[in-house]
Design an enzyme around this catalytic site. Structure first.
Site, mmCIF file in Angstrom:
data_model
loop_
_atom_site.group_PDB
_atom_site.id
_atom_site.type_symbol
_atom_site.label_atom_id
_atom_site.label_comp_id
_atom_site.label_asym_id
_atom_site.label_seq_id
_atom_site.Cartn_x
_atom_site.Cartn_y
_atom_site.Cartn_z
ATOM 1 N N ASP A 133 0.820 -1.226 0.000
ATOM 2 C CA ASP A 133 0.000 0.000 0.000
ATOM 3 C C ASP A 133 0.851 1.272 0.000
ATOM 4 O OD1 ASP A 133 -2.053 -1.749 0.162
ATOM 5 O OD2 ASP A 133 -2.681 -1.232 2.188
ATOM 6 N N MET A 175 -5.572 -3.002 -4.560
ATOM 7 C CA MET A 175 -5.582 -2.892 -3.101
ATOM 8 C C MET A 175 -5.216 -1.483 -2.625
ATOM 9 S SD MET A 175 -4.236 -6.410 -1.459
ATOM 10 C CE MET A 175 -5.326 -7.811 -1.267
ATOM 11 N N ILE A 262 -3.298 -11.547 -5.843
ATOM 12 C CA ILE A 262 -2.246 -11.712 -6.864
ATOM 13 C C ILE A 262 -1.220 -10.579 -6.710
ATOM 14 C CG2 ILE A 262 -1.883 -11.460 -9.377
ATOM 15 C CD1 ILE A 262 -4.589 -13.037 -9.618
HETATM 16 O O1 F6P Z 1 -1.217 -5.261 3.374
HETATM 17 C C1 F6P Z 1 -2.173 -4.301 3.076
HETATM 18 C C2 F6P Z 1 -3.298 -4.904 2.317
HETATM 19 O O2 F6P Z 1 -2.743 -5.400 1.162
HETATM 20 C C3 F6P Z 1 -4.471 -3.981 2.011
HETATM 21 O O3 F6P Z 1 -4.380 -3.256 0.840
HETATM 22 C C4 F6P Z 1 -5.634 -4.921 2.035
HETATM 23 O O4 F6P Z 1 -6.824 -4.294 2.337
HETATM 24 C C5 F6P Z 1 -5.246 -5.861 3.109
HETATM 25 O O5 F6P Z 1 -3.855 -5.956 3.061
HETATM 26 C C6 F6P Z 1 -5.925 -7.197 3.032
HETATM 27 O O6 F6P Z 1 -5.184 -8.146 3.719
HETATM 28 P P1 F6P Z 1 -5.752 -9.400 4.528
HETATM 29 O O7 F6P Z 1 -6.967 -9.864 3.824
HETATM 30 O O8 F6P Z 1 -4.614 -10.349 4.503
HETATM 31 O O9 F6P Z 1 -6.072 -8.914 5.903
#
Ligand code: F6P
Length: 336
Positions: A133, A175, A262
């Site tokens: 991010d 993301m 991905i």
């Molecule tokens: O690491 C950040 C991130 O990639 C965000 O952009 C995303 O919302 C989140 O992780 C989702 O991660 P998880 O589903 O593993 O909690």
């Protein structure tokens, strides 16, 4: 010295490269001993560790994920599953038992906040920022970001031809739950016509008119790149909501793609490998010189460090005055 390393939060390309960077520097250059702690802060509670030797560091530079495993465990948060356990005290005891002089935490924003609290309970801590991010405050870049931008850009590139063939609008969600760095950088690199970021409010009528205008000008298709964190009605998934609204506003057939995990998997780019390696090296240097309570950062081309107290609790957001946004606007990109 004997140091412990853990990786916490969502994984990203480049974590193994930074583990390699810090361990090799610590072992080779500073003659330190390094202990790997499994599954983030959870490993400090359950006491799951393994000594890292030079032999175990082969083949890590291009390997995705994290060999140490990760979790979103936050020992300072109330845990209903372990009601009677005082996790911070347990962690302090375990760290003493492990004989660690310093704890290295590789993670994102939540990890930085947890690491700052570790310092408060008397545990020497140094951190390294990692996240696709790119929203960790105090550093220009976190490793993982460049790799994710490359993956998202390739996906957007591939949408152009199918959008053109079918004369459709294609919405792709990338993301970034709070910050729109990934949407901005991949949107610009992939030639997105509309880029929506969590930081910039949008008007769906304006987007609809922009797309209709493009069709009138003879542009047969449009690409919309959205950050997952944009505001939507009833908290609908960003891509689904925007695609439905665009179809309603314009009458043009619209399809959605959610890139998902991905973006976080697989091998890091060469930029991320080098950034991770440099950050790992700098972390070892901080520890050797007894500079604890600091996060490694990069500004321009320089490695430096920032106090964890300064970083904790902050998020680095895209400013509407960001140069990439300004240049996008000059190209005619619609930001909503
Ligand atoms: O690491 C950040 C991130 O990639 C965000 O952009 C995303 O919302 C989140 O992780 C989702 O991660 P998880 O589903 O593993 O909690």
């Amino acid at each position: 010295m004997r140091i412990g390393i853990l990786t916490s939060g969502g994984d990203c390309p480049g974590i193994n490269a930074t583990i390699r960077g810090i361990c090799k520097t610590a072992i080779h250059h500073y003659q330190m001993e390094v202990v790997g702690i499994h599954n983030g802060f959870q490993g400090l509670i359950t006491d799951e560790t393994a000594l890292i030797t030079e032999e175990s560091l082969s083949g890590l530079l291009g390997m995705g994920g994290t060999i140490l495993g990760t979790s979103r465990e936050n020992p300072f948060q109330k845990d209903d599953l372990m009601p009677g356990t005082d996790k911070p005290t347990l962690i302090s005891k375990n760290i003493k038992k492990m004989g660690l002089d310093c704890l290295v935490c590789i993670g994102g924003n939540s990890t930085m906040a947890t690491a700052a609290k570790m310092m408060e309970i008397g545990i020497n801590t140094v951190t390294i920022p990692k996240t696709i991010d790119n929203d960790v405050w105090g550093t220009d870049y976190s490793f993982g970001f460049d790799s994710a931008v490359s993956i998202a850009t390739e996906a957007i590139d591939r949408l152009h031809s199918t959008a053109n063939s079918h004369r459709r609008v294609m919405v792709i969600e990338v993301m970034g739950h709070k910050a729109g760095w990934l949407a901005l950088y991949s949107g610009l690199a992939g030639g997105g016509d509309i880029i929506l970021l969590p930081e910039i409010p949008y008007d769906i009528h304006k987007i609809g008119n922009y797309i209709i205008d493009r069709f009138k000008k003879g542009k047969p298709y449009s690409i919309v790149v959205v950050g997952e964190g944009i505001k939507t009605k009833d908290r609908k998934r960003a891509a689904t909501y925007i695609a439905e609204e665009i179809e309603y506003e314009t009458g043009v057939e619209t399809r959605e793609t959610v890139l998902g995990y991905i973006q976080r998997g697989g091998s890091p780019t060469s930029f991320d490998r080098n950034l991770a390696t440099m950050m790992g090296g700098h972390a070892a240097e901080l520890i050797a010189s007894g500079k604890f309570g600091r996060m490694v950062a990069v500004r321009g081309n320089r490695m430096l460090s920032v106090s964890l107290d300064e970083v904790a609790g902050k998020v680095k957001l895209v400013s509407p005055n960001n140069d990439y946004v300004k240049q996008g606007l000059r190209l005619g990109v619609c930001f909503g």
